[in-house]
Structures are given as C-alpha cells and as structure tokens.
Design a protein around this motif. Structure first.
Motif, PDB file in Angstrom:
ATOM      1  N   ARG A   1      41.105 -22.340  14.887  1.00 41.98           N
ATOM      2  CA  ARG A   1      41.774 -21.705  16.021  1.00 41.98           C
ATOM      3  C   ARG A   1      40.925 -21.767  17.286  1.00 41.98           C
ATOM      4  NH1 ARG A   1      44.221 -16.538  12.567  1.00 41.98           N
ATOM      5  NH2 ARG A   1      46.102 -17.645  11.835  1.00 41.98           N
ATOM      6  N   GLN A   2      39.611 -21.671  17.139  1.00 41.99           N
ATOM      7  CA  GLN A   2      38.739 -21.804  18.300  1.00 41.99           C
ATOM      8  C   GLN A   2      38.833 -23.201  18.899  1.00 41.99           C
ATOM      9  OE1 GLN A   2      36.838 -19.577  19.933  1.00 41.99           O
ATOM     10  NE2 GLN A   2      37.642 -17.950  18.615  1.00 41.99           N
ATOM     11  N   ARG A   3      38.906 -24.206  18.035  1.00 41.75           N
ATOM     12  CA  ARG A   3      39.031 -25.569  18.536  1.00 41.75           C
ATOM     13  C   ARG A   3      40.375 -25.788  19.211  1.00 41.75           C
ATOM     14  NH1 ARG A   3      36.321 -28.139  13.167  1.00 41.75           N
ATOM     15  NH2 ARG A   3      34.173 -28.324  13.921  1.00 41.75           N
ATOM     16  N   ARG A   4      41.416 -25.157  18.685  1.00 42.15           N
ATOM     17  CA  ARG A   4      42.740 -25.296  19.300  1.00 42.15           C
ATOM     18  C   ARG A   4      42.743 -24.732  20.725  1.00 42.15           C
ATOM     19  NH1 ARG A   4      47.430 -25.954  16.311  1.00 42.15           N
ATOM     20  NH2 ARG A   4      48.390 -25.956  18.383  1.00 42.15           N
ATOM     21  N   LEU A   5      41.952 -23.680  20.959  1.00 46.87           N
ATOM     22  CA  LEU A   5      41.875 -23.099  22.302  1.00 46.87           C
ATOM     23  C   LEU A   5      41.188 -24.044  23.276  1.00 46.87           C
ATOM     24  CD1 LEU A   5      40.904 -19.409  21.428  1.00 46.87           C
ATOM     25  CD2 LEU A   5      43.153 -20.262  22.121  1.00 46.87           C
ATOM     26  N   ILE A   6      40.207 -24.799  22.756  1.00 45.90           N
ATOM     27  CA  ILE A   6      39.439 -25.712  23.608  1.00 45.90           C
ATOM     28  C   ILE A   6      40.159 -27.054  23.771  1.00 45.90           C
ATOM     29  CG2 ILE A   6      37.234 -26.929  23.848  1.00 45.90           C
ATOM     30  CD1 ILE A   6      35.967 -24.644  22.231  1.00 45.90           C
ATOM     31  N   ASP A   7      40.703 -27.540  22.654  1.00 45.87           N
ATOM     32  CA  ASP A   7      41.333 -28.865  22.637  1.00 45.87           C
ATOM     33  C   ASP A   7      42.808 -28.709  22.281  1.00 45.87           C
ATOM     34  OD1 ASP A   7      42.137 -31.459  22.283  1.00 45.87           O
ATOM     35  OD2 ASP A   7      40.570 -32.016  20.851  1.00 45.87           O
ATOM     36  N   LYS A   8      43.658 -28.853  23.266  1.00 46.92           N
ATOM     37  CA  LYS A   8      45.101 -28.667  23.057  1.00 46.92           C
ATOM     38  C   LYS A   8      45.710 -29.785  22.213  1.00 46.92           C
ATOM     39  CE  LYS A   8      45.133 -24.961  25.554  1.00 46.92           C
ATOM     40  NZ  LYS A   8      45.280 -23.631  24.907  1.00 46.92           N
ATOM     41  N   ASP A   9      45.018 -30.902  22.077  1.00 47.96           N
ATOM     42  CA  ASP A   9      45.529 -32.021  21.294  1.00 47.96           C
ATOM     43  C   ASP A   9      45.082 -31.974  19.838  1.00 47.96           C
ATOM     44  OD1 ASP A   9      46.855 -33.203  23.470  1.00 47.96           O
ATOM     45  OD2 ASP A   9      44.974 -34.106  24.176  1.00 47.96           O
ATOM     46  N   HIS A  10      44.397 -30.924  19.466  1.00 47.66           N
ATOM     47  CA  HIS A  10      43.869 -30.798  18.097  1.00 47.66           C
ATOM     48  C   HIS A  10      45.007 -30.471  17.133  1.00 47.66           C
ATOM     49  CE1 HIS A  10      41.662 -29.704  14.661  1.00 47.66           C
ATOM     50  NE2 HIS A  10      41.444 -28.440  14.941  1.00 47.66           N
ATOM     51  N   ILE A  11      45.214 -31.329  16.098  1.00 48.77           N
ATOM     52  CA  ILE A  11      46.350 -31.116  15.190  1.00 48.77           C
ATOM     53  C   ILE A  11      45.938 -30.922  13.735  1.00 48.77           C
ATOM     54  CG2 ILE A  11      47.988 -32.347  16.650  1.00 48.77           C
ATOM     55  CD1 ILE A  11      47.693 -34.748  14.756  1.00 48.77           C
ATOM     56  N   VAL A  12      44.730 -31.327  13.343  1.00 46.40           N
ATOM     57  CA  VAL A  12      44.319 -31.210  11.940  1.00 46.40           C
ATOM     58  C   VAL A  12      42.827 -30.856  11.873  1.00 46.40           C
ATOM     59  CG1 VAL A  12      43.973 -32.414   9.745  1.00 46.40           C
ATOM     60  CG2 VAL A  12      46.041 -32.840  11.061  1.00 46.40           C
ATOM     61  N   THR A  13      42.501 -29.931  10.979  1.00 40.57           N
ATOM     62  CA  THR A  13      41.111 -29.686  10.583  1.00 40.57           C
ATOM     63  C   THR A  13      40.974 -30.039   9.109  1.00 40.57           C
ATOM     64  OG1 THR A  13      40.735 -27.929  12.209  1.00 40.57           O
ATOM     65  CG2 THR A  13      39.307 -27.964  10.287  1.00 40.57           C
ATOM     66  N   MET A  14      40.148 -31.022   8.817  1.00 40.63           N
ATOM     67  CA  MET A  14      39.894 -31.443   7.434  1.00 40.63           C
ATOM     68  C   MET A  14      38.688 -30.675   6.900  1.00 40.63           C
ATOM     69  SD  MET A  14      40.228 -35.592   7.859  1.00 40.63           S
ATOM     70  CE  MET A  14      38.842 -35.634   9.006  1.00 40.63           C
ATOM     71  N   VAL A  15      38.838 -30.062   5.738  1.00 42.55           N
ATOM     72  CA  VAL A  15      37.729 -29.345   5.119  1.00 42.55           C
ATOM     73  C   VAL A  15      36.987 -30.308   4.197  1.00 42.55           C
ATOM     74  CG1 VAL A  15      37.048 -27.392   3.698  1.00 42.55           C
ATOM     75  CG2 VAL A  15      39.001 -27.184   5.246  1.00 42.55           C
ATOM     76  N   LEU A  16      35.720 -30.530   4.494  1.00 39.24           N
ATOM     77  CA  LEU A  16      34.882 -31.446   3.722  1.00 39.24           C
ATOM     78  C   LEU A  16      33.620 -30.707   3.303  1.00 39.24           C
ATOM     79  CD1 LEU A  16      35.099 -34.457   6.215  1.00 39.24           C
ATOM     80  CD2 LEU A  16      36.594 -34.027   4.268  1.00 39.24           C
ATOM     81  N   THR A  17      33.074 -31.101   2.175  1.00 36.84           N
ATOM     82  CA  THR A  17      31.825 -30.500   1.733  1.00 36.84           C
ATOM     83  C   THR A  17      30.797 -31.591   1.483  1.00 36.84           C
ATOM     84  OG1 THR A  17      30.807 -29.012   0.102  1.00 36.84           O
ATOM     85  CG2 THR A  17      32.505 -30.487  -0.696  1.00 36.84           C
ATOM     86  N   GLN A  18      29.573 -31.303   1.839  1.00 32.18           N
ATOM     87  CA  GLN A  18      28.532 -32.319   1.780  1.00 32.18           C
ATOM     88  C   GLN A  18      28.024 -32.488   0.361  1.00 32.18           C
ATOM     89  OE1 GLN A  18      25.502 -31.904   4.773  1.00 32.18           O
ATOM     90  NE2 GLN A  18      24.006 -33.103   3.632  1.00 32.18           N
ATOM     91  N   ALA A  19      27.788 -33.731  -0.032  1.00 27.75           N
ATOM     92  CA  ALA A  19      27.221 -34.043  -1.347  1.00 27.75           C
ATOM     93  C   ALA A  19      26.622 -35.430  -1.279  1.00 27.75           C
ATOM     94  CB  ALA A  19      28.290 -33.976  -2.443  1.00 27.75           C
ATOM     95  N   SER A  20      25.697 -35.705  -2.175  1.00 26.45           N
ATOM     96  CA  SER A  20      25.081 -37.024  -2.194  1.00 26.45           C
ATOM     97  C   SER A  20      26.132 -38.072  -2.561  1.00 26.45           C
ATOM     98  CB  SER A  20      23.935 -37.061  -3.213  1.00 26.45           C
ATOM     99  OG  SER A  20      24.423 -36.810  -4.512  1.00 26.45           O
ATOM    100  N   PRO A  21      25.925 -39.330  -2.149  1.00 23.56           N
ATOM    101  CA  PRO A  21      26.943 -40.358  -2.400  1.00 23.56           C
ATOM    102  C   PRO A  21      27.318 -40.519  -3.861  1.00 23.56           C
ATOM    103  CG  PRO A  21      25.350 -41.147  -0.801  1.00 23.56           C
ATOM    104  CD  PRO A  21      24.825 -39.836  -1.313  1.00 23.56           C
ATOM    105  N   LEU A  22      26.394 -40.235  -4.775  1.00 22.53           N
ATOM    106  CA  LEU A  22      26.685 -40.406  -6.196  1.00 22.53           C
ATOM    107  C   LEU A  22      26.882 -39.072  -6.903  1.00 22.53           C
ATOM    108  CD1 LEU A  22      24.228 -43.284  -7.128  1.00 22.53           C
ATOM    109  CD2 LEU A  22      26.571 -43.405  -6.295  1.00 22.53           C
TER     110      LEU A  22
END
Length: 735
Positions: free
Chosen positions: A143-164
């Motif tokens: 919601r904070q990003r939507r206030l700053i960027d009116k063209d924002h349509i998706v937030t993808m939730v990602l979690t960090q992990a090693s490649p393997l």
C-alpha cells in the motif's frame, strides 16, 4: 441520509481483503496421483495441502476467499463443505468457483474477470503454498508503494535462499532483475535447460533505462504469493495468449510499451515460504515441517480439528491410539498417525506414517511417506518413496528411491521396484489438444516458443482418461499384484529423447540427485563481471585477529558488495545446505574448497564462514526450542566440527580458529555465547581438532584485543581442568 449510508457501505466493501486460491496447478508433475485426487488435497505431513494455504490466509486477515477449481472440482467442493472453513466460526467467507474450462492460470484469471468478483486489491495464491510470512508487513509495503507509484499493480512475495536450496524448484529456475533501491522488477525469465545445456538470458537495454543500479537475483524462492490490483484480471482478459503468471503476464507487462505498469518484489529473509510444486519440493518441505523450520507450522499444531499430535524429542510426532512394538526403532523426524501399528524390529526414520497404517515386522522405512490406510507387510525396504492411501505392499518388497505407489495399488511378494518408477491402479492416458499447445505460445521469442511447446503437455493435469479394461502387469507389480507402470514419457508429447533434457525427466522423481544439478542458475552469477570487494590477505594465519573476524562478520552484507559473489554468504549457504540436507562431510568439504579456490580467499575466511554457519544453526535450535543449548552444540559441533580438519593445519591456525569462535560467540544474544563457546571448545578438543598446547597458547596470548571477559569467565574452569590434565600428563611422561 440514505445515499450517505450507501456510500459508506461501498467503501467498506472495497476495503475488504479478498483472496483468490488456484487449487489447480495445471501441470502433470504429480501424476498419476492427481488422476485420482486434486493436488490441493494430497496430504503433506498428514494434512491436505489446501489447509496450509487456508491457514496462511486466516492469519493474513483475509475476509473473503474464492477457490478457483477445475480438476476434481467436485471433490474440492465436498472437502470444503465438510471443513472448519465452512462453519460459522470461520475467519473468512469461502466460496468455490467451478472454473471447469480453465486450462491455465490465464484462463482462470479471465474467468474471474468475467464474473466481476474483484472489488479491490486481492491476494493471489496457489493452493499448495506452505508459509509463515507476516502478511501484514507485506500488505503495508504494497500500500505504501501504491501511494508513491500509481502504476504499481503487483507485489510478488519472494524469499531468499541459496540457488541449490532444497525447497527451490530445480525444474525451471527463475531470474529476476530488480532495481536495487526500490526492488521494482525490471525483467523476469525462466531458464530451463535445452538438451542438457544451461540457457542464458538476453535483456533489452531499454528496460534498464533510468535505473541507477540493478541486481540480478537467482537466489529467490517464488511460491506465487502475489498482491494484485483489480487491473491484473483485465490485462489477462485483453491478452488471450497469456497462460502463465510469470513467464507471460509478468514478462509481458514489463516489456509492454503500452501498459506502462510496474511490478515490485517483497523479499523476506526471515520467514518461511515454499510451494509444493514437484516431488522434490514435496520431500523438502515435508522435512522442513518435521524439523520445525517453518514454525509455528508443525504437526503438533494440529491444523485439523480431529488431530491429536504431541511433540517428542528428536522431532518425533505421535497421535493417540498408535501401537508400537517394543523392539521397533523410531528415529528422528517421524510422524505417526492415529490407529497405526509398527511391528517388531521395524525401523522408521525421516518419514511420515498416516492413519490406520499397518507396518509389519523387520520393515525398514527411510525418507518416505506412507499415506492413510496403507499396509506394509514383513521384510520390506522402502526408501525415498511415496505409498499412497489404501495400497498394499506385500512381503519382501523393495521400493527404490523415487518410487511412487498410487492409490489402491497392490505390490506382490518379492518384487523390486526400480528407481523413479510410478505405479497406478489403472492405466492413465493423456488426451491430446494441439490447439491448446498453439495458444500457449505467448512470445515471439523463438527460445520461449520451443520451451513452451515442449512443456505444453504438462499443463493439462485434469485432461486424462482411465482404461478400465486393462489387465494388471505382473512384470511391474508381481503375480498377485494390482497396478501398471505410469508412462511418464507421454508428458513430453511426441518429442524425441534428445529434445527433452534428461534432467527434466529426472525431475519427476522424489529425489533430486546432485549430479543432475546442471540446471542450477548459478551460471548467471559466474558470467557477471567481478565486482567483489577486495579482501585482506594474510601471510600467516597468526596475523588474523578476532578484530579482523568481527570486521568481516559485521560487514559481510556491505551494500557495495555483489551479494551473489560474496564468499562469506556463499560459504555460509554451503555449510547450511550441507546441514539441512545431511550431506556427508566429504561433499561439504569439497564444495567449500572449490569455493575457496574459485574466489581466491584464505583459510581464515573459510573458518570464519564455517563458524558463522554452525553458530546460526545452534541459535535456530535454541530459539525454536527444538534442543537445549548443550544438545544443540553437541549435535552441531560433534559432527560438523569435523569440517575444521580441512581448514586448520598449523598451530597458529588453531589459535585463529579460537579467536574467531570467541569473537562470534561474544556477539550472540540471550547471554548464551559463553556457554556455547565452552561447549564447542570441549567438542573440538574431544574430536582432536584442537590440542592442549594451542588451547593454552590461545588462553595466555598477550596483546590480544579481542578477549571477551564473560566468555573467559565461563571457560576458565574448563581451562583449569585442561591445564591440570596436561601437567599430570607431563609428570607421567617424566616418570
């Protein structure tokens, strides 16, 4: 007054948080089991997959849930009708939408748009997600990003992990290019292999205009949890060739000159999030749940109303009314459902046993999953396999790694099932749909057209028919067996073996072997220019002080470093992966040494990273109340302390190891550091990593600025004992 009340009602309705759950995967990775049951109802640690997703939505504060169902929609409806989510006390209102014509995520989104159900931003999630993410933080950031960027349509939730990392998909790794400052997604691409070779990516430079600094991320787990604006279904409606959520919608939106919409990533490092999208991730996530990596999600949370699991040491979970013979052996990481029986001299470890299962005598079950109402008779060996509900495994049967025994299958006496064999009660045939294959081509990119065409058969999990008149195959299930080998080759259509990588076929097994990991996208990192911060080098290990260790430890996340090439992070991830997957020491040592030579660092750096990883693992056990301090240290340093045998060669290096360990322990929270240090010191001494002379040399060193008084105070009694023991030893030698 009436118009005012009506307007207020509309505002409240728009602010309700809605969730769209895709109960179908539109893939065939769990065939032949999904020819009988929908994937979202397959059990994971004796709980249907959909329960984990709905629990997440309940904690996220969702008000309204819509289940988009295609394959086995009637079974999903029946399950929901009888679940707690359909009762008066449910935290949200739940509805099942029969989207029977859908053949992809794109079809489901177009159906959703036609129904006009979306009233505002909504949560789009797959029905096979396991996560403990704090969603309120994600929603607030969106919601904070939507206030700053009116063209924002998706937030993808990602979690960090090693490649393997074991919960990452190894079938089609993903690459995200992000704006380093804002995490705005600039580009996305899958990188599947072609003929066993690693693919590369090609980015239009125009996409990177007006970006000061960007990062290429291939270390992210994407479990398809997204916050979407109401515009998302509309974009799918306007682009009928969009079938996939990432490779079509995200990639197409970012490259479109007309839409001019933005997509952001929310990256979490602390929370657990993964998707059960393959046999490999099914196995990995099951083990994570048993080991309490995704706490409070655990078997003893008793997500189902009729469950009664209790937690015992060594990650053993038992329901009431189970019967265990006195001579059976239950190892660590085991779940046993109610009314199940395990006979004499049988062994079970790292496995899940469902309800009403009968395990005979002298049975060995390792790293396997036995679903409800199954029977395993005497002298069977089952390793890295799945036995679905109502199956019978007769005497003296051996299921080799990767075996999947379907519902109601009977395996006859003395049968040996080969690796990665899937057996189904009745033959399953895939129905062709060439028009669908053509529609799935969403890009002019020849590379993508080739890949999508080859994988098109994997998008129709619900388009199958069963041959009821077939006769059992005794070569597979034995003379008195019931079942047939599932022909997984049909999933690749009419393509030749050399056109589909061996890794793609191997991926359908439960076990993903290390020698098949050429699919890993680490090649992207190695192809980037070397931007690693210059490191110190030491002419002698004795020059590396604890001050140096603290500096490296506290600055290993320096924003100026290229995270992908930071040795400390890569080495820590290597050790963590070895502990998580219980690799043998030789494999871990080989990986560390290869990493050390490729990045040209000293053994001091290797010791620092190894100590950091071991202490982080100990802290995890303590914080999750999995083990006490003493047991945690002994479990980790008792085994993995052996890594230092290939990192410590000289007397000065033993002193350096103690300096590093003392410095890191002094920074640990909850005042556990001094105790952990002393216990680790004892284990390293017992395992002949450290000797008396060098321990005392470390203790008595002069001019050392890194001494920690609390650590020294706790360790002093142990040092006194050591000094006295050495004096007695010297006296005996003189006599």
């Amino acid at each position: 007054m009436a118009p005012k009340n009506k307007k207020q009602k509309e505002i409240v309705q728009d602010e309700r948080l809605q969730a769209i759950v895709l109960t179908d995967s539109y893939e065939t990775k769990f065939m032949p089991l999904t020819s009988v049951e929908p994937r979202c109802l397959l059990p994971l640690c004796n709980v249907p997959l959909i329960e984990y997703t709905l629990e997440f939505l309940a904690k996220a504060g969702v008000d309204e849930v819509y289940l988009m169902c295609c394959s086995h929609a009637d079974k999903v409806q029946t399950y929901i009708d009888g679940s707690k989510w359909n009762q008066a006390g449910s935290p949200f209102k739940i509805n099942t939408i029969m989207s029977l014509e859908s053949r992809s995520v794109g079809d489901a989104m177009r159906d959703l748009d036609n129904r006009g159900l979306i009233t505002g931003d909504f949560l789009l999630v797959s029905g096979d997600v396991v996560t403990n993410i704090q969603f309120d933080e994600v929603l607030s950031a969106h919601r904070q990003r939507r206030l700053i960027d009116k063209d924002h349509i998706v937030t993808m939730v990602l979690t960090q992990a090693s490649p393997l990392h074991r919960t990452r998909s190894q079938s089609v790794p993903s690459t995200f290019i992000l704006d380093k400052k804002t995490d705005r997604c600039l580009y996305y691409q899958d990188i599947p292999s072609i003929n066993g070779l690693k693919a590369s990516i090609s980015v239009d430079p125009d996409l990177l205009e007006d970006v000061d600094e960007f990062v290429i991320r291939n270390d992210l787990i994407d479990c398809h949890v997204d916050i979407c604006s109401p515009l998302v279904p509309v974009i799918f409606q306007e682009n009928f060739d969009y079938q996939y959520l990432r490779r079509d919608f995200v990639r197409g939106t970012l490259s479109s000159d007309l839409l001019k919409k933005t997509i952001y990533a929310y990256i979490t490092n602390e929370d657990y999030a993964a998707r059960v999208e393959s046999w490999q991730t099914y196995d990995a996530i099951s083990q994570d749940i048993l080991e309490r990596w995704c706490y409070p999600i655990a078997p003893d949370s008793n997500l189902l109303e009729d469950q009664s699991y209790t937690y015992e040491s060594k990650h053993i979970y038992k329901e009431k009314d189970i019967r265990l013979s006195q001579s059976c052996k239950i190892g660590s990481c085991v779940v046993i459902g109610s009314n199940s029986f395990i006979g004499d001299a049988s062994q079970v470890e790292n496995s899940v046993i469902g309800r009403n299962c009968q395990i005979g005598t002298n049975v060995i079950i390792k790293n396997s999953y036995i679903w409800d109402n199954s029977i395993i008779k005497d002298n069977c060996q089952i390793e890295h396999s799945i036995v679905a509900s109502n199956s019978v495994i007769n005497q003296n049967v051996k299921l080799n790694s990767g075996s999947v025994i379907g519902f109601n299958v009977v395996i006859g006496d003395n049968v040996i099932v080969a690796e990665n064999t899937r057996i189904v009660e009745r033959p399953v045939k895939h129905l062709s749909d060439s028009s669908y294959i053509g529609d799935s081509l969403s890009s002019d990119d020849e590379f993508y057209q080739d890949i999508q065409a080859k994988r098109a058969a994997e998008e129709k999990e619900n388009i199958v028919e069963v041959d009821e008149g077939a006769v059992n195959d005794p070569a597979i299930v034995g003379e008195n067996g019931i079942g047939f080998a599932y022909d997984s080759e049909s999933e690749y259509g009419d393509y030749d073996d050399d056109e589909v990588s061996s890794s793609s076929k191997h991926y359908h097994g439960l076990v993903y072997k290390l020698d098949e990991l050429y699919l890993s996208d680490t090649s992207i990192v190695s192809s980037m220019p070397n931007r690693r911060k210059k490191r110190r080098t030491y002419s002698s290990a004795s020059h590396a002080t604890a001050t140096d260790a603290e500096h490296d430890y506290n600055n290993n996340t320096d924003g100026e470093e290229d995270d992908e090439e930071d040795f400390n992070k890569e080495a820590i991830a290597t050790v963590e992966r070895a502990m998580e997957n219980n690799h043998d020491l030789d494999t871990a040592l080989l990986e560390l040494n290869t990493l050390r030579m490729s990045m040209n660092v000293t053994y001091h750096d290797v010791r620092l990273a190894t100590c950091t990883a071991l202490l982080q693992r100990i802290e995890h056990f303590i914080n999750t109340q999995t083990l006490g301090v003493k047991d945690s240290v002994h479990k980790i340093f008792g085994k993995w302390g052996q890594l230092f045998k290939r990192q410590v060669f000289e007397d000065e290096e033993q002193v350096d190891l103690l300096n590093i360990l003392e410095s890191l322990c002094s920074k640990l929270p909850n005042n556990n550091g001094p105790t952990i240090f002393t216990l680790a010191l004892n284990d390293l001494y017992d395992n002949d990593i450290l000797d008396e002379v060098n321990i005392l040399k470390w203790w008595n060193q002069e001019g050392y600025a890194g001494k920690d008084e609390n650590t020294r105070k706790v360790a002093s009694k142990w040092i006194e004992w050591l000094a006295e023991a050495e004096e007695e030893s010297d006296g005996s030698a003189e006599e």
